[in-house]
Design a protein around this motif. Structure first.
Motif, PDB file in Angstrom:
ATOM      1  N   LYS A 104       9.741  -2.113  29.917  1.00  0.00           N
ATOM      2  CA  LYS A 104      10.418  -2.511  31.152  1.00  0.00           C
ATOM      3  C   LYS A 104       9.748  -1.799  32.327  1.00  0.00           C
ATOM      4  N   GLY A 105       9.454  -2.560  33.378  1.00  0.00           N
ATOM      5  CA  GLY A 105       8.886  -1.954  34.583  1.00  0.00           C
ATOM      6  C   GLY A 105       7.380  -1.822  34.520  1.00  0.00           C
ATOM      7  N   ASP A 106       6.845  -1.038  35.450  1.00  0.00           N
ATOM      8  CA  ASP A 106       5.383  -0.962  35.604  1.00  0.00           C
ATOM      9  C   ASP A 106       4.807   0.381  35.164  1.00  0.00           C
ATOM     10  N   GLU A 107       5.563   1.115  34.358  1.00  0.00           N
ATOM     11  CA  GLU A 107       5.054   2.376  33.818  1.00  0.00           C
ATOM     12  C   GLU A 107       4.879   2.240  32.316  1.00  0.00           C
ATOM     13  N   ALA A 108       3.750   2.764  31.811  1.00  0.00           N
ATOM     14  CA  ALA A 108       3.496   2.722  30.370  1.00  0.00           C
ATOM     15  C   ALA A 108       4.544   3.548  29.629  1.00  0.00           C
ATOM     16  N   VAL A 109       4.880   3.091  28.425  1.00  0.00           N
ATOM     17  CA  VAL A 109       5.784   3.829  27.546  1.00  0.00           C
ATOM     18  C   VAL A 109       4.940   4.716  26.632  1.00  0.00           C
ATOM     19  N   GLU A 110       5.378   5.976  26.494  1.00  0.00           N
ATOM     20  CA  GLU A 110       4.710   6.918  25.593  1.00  0.00           C
ATOM     21  C   GLU A 110       5.776   7.520  24.688  1.00  0.00           C
ATOM     22  N   LEU A 111       5.567   7.386  23.380  1.00  0.00           N
ATOM     23  CA  LEU A 111       6.537   7.851  22.388  1.00  0.00           C
ATOM     24  C   LEU A 111       5.845   8.717  21.343  1.00  0.00           C
ATOM     25  N   ILE A 112       6.598   9.667  20.778  1.00  0.00           N
ATOM     26  CA  ILE A 112       6.199  10.347  19.556  1.00  0.00           C
ATOM     27  C   ILE A 112       7.169   9.874  18.477  1.00  0.00           C
ATOM     28  N   LEU A 113       6.638   9.383  17.350  1.00  0.00           N
ATOM     29  CA  LEU A 113       7.460   8.886  16.254  1.00  0.00           C
ATOM     30  C   LEU A 113       7.209   9.750  15.015  1.00  0.00           C
ATOM     31  N   PHE A 114       8.265   9.937  14.227  1.00  0.00           N
ATOM     32  CA  PHE A 114       8.185  10.746  13.014  1.00  0.00           C
ATOM     33  C   PHE A 114       8.494   9.861  11.822  1.00  0.00           C
ATOM     34  N   ALA A 115       7.784  10.053  10.735  1.00  0.00           N
ATOM     35  CA  ALA A 115       8.065   9.267   9.535  1.00  0.00           C
ATOM     36  C   ALA A 115       8.039  10.180   8.311  1.00  0.00           C
ATOM     37  N   ALA A 116       9.113  10.131   7.527  1.00  0.00           N
ATOM     38  CA  ALA A 116       9.185  10.881   6.284  1.00  0.00           C
ATOM     39  C   ALA A 116       8.331  10.179   5.237  1.00  0.00           C
ATOM     40  N   PRO A 117       8.003  10.885   4.161  1.00  0.00           N
ATOM     41  CA  PRO A 117       7.202  10.231   3.108  1.00  0.00           C
ATOM     42  C   PRO A 117       7.891   8.966   2.610  1.00  0.00           C
ATOM     43  N   ASP A 118       7.091   7.962   2.315  1.00  0.00           N
ATOM     44  CA  ASP A 118       7.623   6.695   1.810  1.00  0.00           C
ATOM     45  C   ASP A 118       7.623   6.749   0.290  1.00  0.00           C
ATOM     46  N   HIS A 119       8.815   6.878  -0.303  1.00  0.00           N
ATOM     47  CA  HIS A 119       8.919   6.967  -1.761  1.00  0.00           C
ATOM     48  C   HIS A 119       9.319   5.629  -2.377  1.00  0.00           C
ATOM     49  N   SER A 120       9.212   4.545  -1.575  1.00  0.00           N
ATOM     50  CA  SER A 120       9.692   3.249  -2.050  1.00  0.00           C
ATOM     51  C   SER A 120       8.713   2.572  -3.007  1.00  0.00           C
ATOM     52  N   HIS A 121       7.457   3.046  -3.045  1.00  0.00           N
ATOM     53  CA  HIS A 121       6.524   2.394  -3.950  1.00  0.00           C
ATOM     54  C   HIS A 121       5.816   3.394  -4.849  1.00  0.00           C
TER      55      HIS A 121
END
Length: 121
Positions: A104-121
């Motif tokens: 939304k708007g004219d400013e770039a979005v900057e995020l830090i995302l965290f992900a736990a180990p994927d034990h589904s496979h």
């Protein structure tokens, strides 16, 4: 499990989802299986247009996200209910699967995302 401290940098990611002019996501993978992501979405970025084609065109984003917003405003929409939530700088957030979003708007979005180990496979 090692007892040493592991330090990684987004400038040298293990993986990168490149969205060209629209931005991208740099991924660092830790020895524990945890991952960190630095996402930058340019003004005009939408999940539908810029990310969906890169991840195999599901109807909605299938991933659970936990993260922190550094800059910009990201509007996230739950595709089932149509409910929209604005994520702004300083917000720590959790987003369940089944969503899309846009900058939304004219400013770039900057995020830090965290992900736990994927034990589904």
């Amino acid at each position: 499990m090692t007892q040493s401290i592991e330090v990684r940098r987004f400038e040298t990611p293990d993986d990168r989802l490149d969205m060209k002019a629209a931005g991208g996501i740099s991924v660092v993978q830790m020895g524990t299986g945890n991952a960190g992501m630095h996402a930058v979405f340019a003004p005009g970025w939408t999940w539908e247009k810029d990310e969906k084609p890169l991840i195999g065109c599901p109807d909605a984003c299938p991933t659970h996200h936990t993260g922190f917003c550094i800059a910009g405003t990201l509007v996230v929409r739950m595709t089932g209910s149509g409910e929209e939530t604005e994520i702004k700088p300083g917000d720590f957030f959790e987003i369940p699967p089944g969503h899309d979003g846009y900058v939304k708007g004219d400013e770039a979005v900057e995020l830090i995302l965290f992900a736990a180990p994927d034990h589904s496979h």
